[in-house]
Motif scaffolding. Structure first.
Motif, short mmCIF file in Angstrom:
data_model
loop_
_atom_site.label_atom_id
_atom_site.label_comp_id
_atom_site.label_asym_id
_atom_site.label_seq_id
_atom_site.Cartn_x
_atom_site.Cartn_y
_atom_site.Cartn_z
N VAL A 169 -4.16 -2.95 -7.26
CA VAL A 169 -4.47 -4.37 -7.38
C VAL A 169 -4.83 -4.67 -8.83
CG1 VAL A 169 -5.22 -4.67 -4.99
CG2 VAL A 169 -6.88 -4.00 -6.72
N ILE A 170 -4.62 -5.93 -9.20
CA ILE A 170 -5.01 -6.40 -10.53
C ILE A 170 -6.36 -7.10 -10.37
CG2 ILE A 170 -4.40 -7.87 -12.48
CD1 ILE A 170 -1.48 -7.60 -11.65
N ARG A 171 -7.36 -6.63 -11.09
CA ARG A 171 -8.69 -7.19 -10.95
C ARG A 171 -9.04 -8.06 -12.15
NH1 ARG A 171 -12.85 -2.13 -12.00
NH2 ARG A 171 -12.11 -1.56 -14.06
N GLY A 172 -10.06 -8.89 -11.97
CA GLY A 172 -10.55 -9.70 -13.07
C GLY A 172 -11.32 -8.88 -14.06
N SER A 173 -11.50 -9.42 -15.26
CA SER A 173 -12.28 -8.73 -16.28
C SER A 173 -13.73 -8.64 -15.84
CB SER A 173 -12.20 -9.47 -17.62
OG SER A 173 -12.70 -10.78 -17.49
N ALA A 213 0.83 -1.20 0.00
CA ALA A 213 0.00 0.00 0.00
C ALA A 213 0.87 1.25 0.00
CB ALA A 213 -0.93 0.01 1.21
N GLY A 214 0.50 2.21 -0.83
CA GLY A 214 1.25 3.44 -0.94
C GLY A 214 2.40 3.38 -1.92
N GLY A 215 2.67 2.21 -2.48
CA GLY A 215 3.76 2.05 -3.43
C GLY A 215 3.25 1.81 -4.83
N ALA A 216 4.18 1.45 -5.71
CA ALA A 216 3.85 1.25 -7.12
C ALA A 216 3.81 -0.21 -7.52
CB ALA A 216 4.86 1.99 -7.99
N THR A 217 4.00 -1.12 -6.55
CA THR A 217 3.99 -2.54 -6.87
C THR A 217 2.57 -3.07 -6.88
OG1 THR A 217 6.14 -2.84 -5.81
CG2 THR A 217 4.84 -4.82 -6.20
N PRO A 218 2.05 -3.55 -8.02
CA PRO A 218 0.68 -4.09 -8.05
C PRO A 218 0.59 -5.40 -7.28
CG PRO A 218 1.49 -3.58 -10.26
CD PRO A 218 2.67 -3.56 -9.35
N LEU A 219 -0.58 -5.63 -6.71
CA LEU A 219 -0.85 -6.85 -5.96
C LEU A 219 -1.82 -7.72 -6.76
CD1 LEU A 219 -0.46 -8.35 -3.23
CD2 LEU A 219 -2.51 -7.15 -2.41
N LEU A 220 -1.44 -8.98 -6.96
CA LEU A 220 -2.31 -9.97 -7.61
C LEU A 220 -2.72 -10.99 -6.57
CD1 LEU A 220 -3.57 -11.29 -10.17
CD2 LEU A 220 -1.40 -12.54 -10.43
N VAL A 221 -4.02 -11.08 -6.31
CA VAL A 221 -4.53 -12.00 -5.30
C VAL A 221 -5.02 -13.27 -5.98
CG1 VAL A 221 -6.11 -12.29 -3.36
CG2 VAL A 221 -5.19 -10.02 -3.90
N VAL A 222 -4.47 -14.41 -5.55
CA VAL A 222 -4.77 -15.70 -6.18
C VAL A 222 -5.61 -16.54 -5.22
CG1 VAL A 222 -3.79 -17.78 -7.22
CG2 VAL A 222 -2.56 -15.59 -7.40
N PRO A 223 -6.82 -16.96 -5.59
CA PRO A 223 -7.62 -17.82 -4.72
C PRO A 223 -6.88 -19.11 -4.42
CG PRO A 223 -8.94 -16.98 -6.54
CD PRO A 223 -7.52 -16.64 -6.85
N ALA A 224 -6.92 -19.51 -3.14
CA ALA A 224 -6.16 -20.70 -2.74
C ALA A 224 -6.95 -21.61 -1.82
CB ALA A 224 -4.85 -20.27 -2.06
N GLY A 225 -8.27 -21.52 -1.87
CA GLY A 225 -9.08 -22.50 -1.14
C GLY A 225 -9.65 -22.01 0.16
N GLY A 226 -9.03 -21.03 0.83
CA GLY A 226 -9.53 -20.54 2.09
C GLY A 226 -10.51 -19.39 1.90
N PRO A 227 -10.97 -18.77 3.01
CA PRO A 227 -11.84 -17.61 2.89
C PRO A 227 -11.16 -16.51 2.09
CG PRO A 227 -11.81 -18.44 5.15
CD PRO A 227 -10.74 -19.18 4.41
#
Length: 491
Positions: free
Chosen positions: A475-479, A266-280
């Motif tokens: 963040v990188i979001r889905g289409s 947060a606050g930086g320029a690095t995008p975050l990609l969140v990958v579903p992995a089975g948990g909540p």
């Protein structure tokens, strides 16, 4: 001639035509159908069959159907019939009565209201192959009330109209699965030019994630660095080191792991990609990503958005933070909702937590005001619905916290908390309060305050402040429209 007189004469003529008709087959089937709908037993049985089907749309249809009937039935029987008091049709000149004449008023028809309410509610959730037969069955119940001579057609039409209205009102109490869609983020960053094979990307995979997630990422992004973190290792340290080197930081784990990653990016320029992995994974659903493949597709699209994060005691949260019973309520609900549905699971969890020997209210100071509460919920952006099960967001960058306080009543506190959670959805409980602000201060008279953020529990000393960091996380979001989350609106 007045319109009301004309309608009354038409009503009686149509009644005489329908009730005066007899057919051997109808005389056996129609009265049986009418009796089956007594006290809404027919709809309760159908709801039970839908609930045990194992299919989420049918479980939702069962819940909405019973909710609609519970609204329509008292509205007709306790309000409508008492207000109008119309006499039942006379059996004079008709064939033998097929069922016993009820003693209640005739207008409007309670059977018809319950039938239409259940059918309308099921039609909102169930596929056509289920909704159409239920609608035909409801129409049959409505017809049976005239055919058996216990209601005028006008009673049935008005009762059915009330039932349909009750079905529609349930959307206010409990919005349908497709109402929200993928949460929006109005501030969109320029699309990132990312290496198709993943060069510069670092994916951190929690050791408790589904088996095979790391390998699927390696196969899809062969030039990415994939780090598998062993159980018990310091996830925060691994994410901190990865974020310092990555062009894109991908995380595969639960929402608590996403919080740790957001804290580093947060606050930086690095995008975050969140990958579903089975948990909540409420945050991934808000982004329209439900599977590993959808996360990879989102990476290739490079669609960046800037979203809000919340912060409390130096810790970042992407979904919510809370005090009191809310975390345990969610944990128990999620443990069962895959089998019995969300609302039955929620009620079961509430019964466990609020029953004898269960949870107790806690004393807190909310913005300087001493309160005795069951829970204080602080959401990152406005959540829906109101009441005890906030589960989705329309926006991910509204700049505000969603604050909900469920106060403990002085009398019958455990009974009233049930009513407050349910009535809070329609703004009828003064024990349930909700507002939005950019800050919230909390403390405990004892000096030690147990907090939870997205499933992680910790204790802080002294006063803590909840704040927002608007549009600070890339963040990188889905289409648009991808993922089950986008279809269901779940967050």
């Amino acid at each position: 001639m007045r319109l009301s007189s004309r309608l009354s004469r038409l009503d009686r003529r149509v009644f005489a035509m329908v009730a005066g008709t007899r057919g051997p087959g109808l005389d056996r089937i129609v009265p049986a159908l009418s009796r089956a709908a007594d006290n809404s037993l027919l709809w309760a049985g159908l709801a039970g069959a839908l609930a045990v089907s194992g299919r989420r749309p049918l479980r939702r249809a069962a819940t909405r159907g019973l909710l609609a009937v519970s609204l329509a039935s008292p509205l007709v029987n306790l309000v409508g019939k008492q207000a109008f008091g119309r006499n039942r049709p006379s059996a004079e000149g008709l064939p033998a009565t097929l069922i016993k004449m009820p003693v209640s008023a005739s207008f409007p028809s309670g059977h018809s209201a319950s039938a239409a309410a259940f059918a309308a509610a099921v039609a909102m959730e169930a596929p056509r192959a289920v909704a159409v037969p239920v609608a035909l069955l409801a129409a049959g119940v409505c017809f049976s009330r005239v055919y058996t001579g216990v209601h005028y057609p006008g009673d049935v039409l008005v009762g059915a109209g009330i039932g349909v209205a009750a079905g529609l009102i349930t959307r206010r109490i409990w919005p349908d699965a497709g109402e929200a869609g993928q949460a929006r983020a109005a501030l969109t960053a320029p699309s990132a030019r990312l290496d198709p094979e993943g060069e510069g990307a670092i994916a951190v995979v929690d050791g408790s994630a589904d088996t095979g997630v790391a390998q699927r990422l390696r196969d899809a992004l062969p030039r990415a660095e994939v780090v598998e973190v062993a159980r018990g290792a310091d996830l925060g340290a691994v994410l901190r080191e990865a974020a310092s080197r990555a062009k894109v930081l991908a995380v595969a784990g639960n929402d608590s792991m996403v919080d740790l990653a957001a804290q580093e990016t947060a606050g930086g320029a690095t995008p975050l990609l969140v990958v579903p992995a089975g948990g909540p994974a409420r945050f991934t659903r808000a982004l329209g990503v439900e599977t590993v493949q959808e996360a990879v597709d989102a990476y290739h699209t490079g669609d960046l958005v800037a979203v809000d994060v919340g912060e409390v005691a130096g810790r970042t949260f992407v979904n919510n933070a809370s005090v009191g019973v809310y975390p345990a309520l969610v944990e128990r609900r999620e443990h069962r909702q895959g089998r019995i549905g969300k609302w039955p699971a929620l009620l079961w969890a509430m019964a466990e937590l609020l029953g004898p020997g269960g949870a107790r209210p806690v004393d807190v100071i909310v913005d300087g005001v001493p309160r005795r509460v069951w829970t204080v919920f602080v959401g990152n952006c406005l959540h829906e619905p109101r009441g005890g099960a906030p589960s989705r967001r329309h926006r991910l960058e509204d700049g505000l916290l969603d604050i909900r306080v469920l106060a403990a009543a002085d009398r019958l506190p455990r009974v009233r908390v049930f009513l407050s959670l349910l009535a809070g959805r329609v703004k009828l409980s003064h024990h349930y309060q909700q507002w939005q602000a950019d800050t919230l201060r909390l403390s405990a008279p004892s000096g030690r305050l147990p907090l939870s953020r997205d499933g992680e529990t910790f204790t802080v000393t002294g006063e803590v402040e909840f704040t927002k960091r608007p549009r600070s996380l890339l963040v990188i979001r889905g289409s648009e429209g991808s993922g089950q989350g986008a279809r269901s609106g779940a967050v």
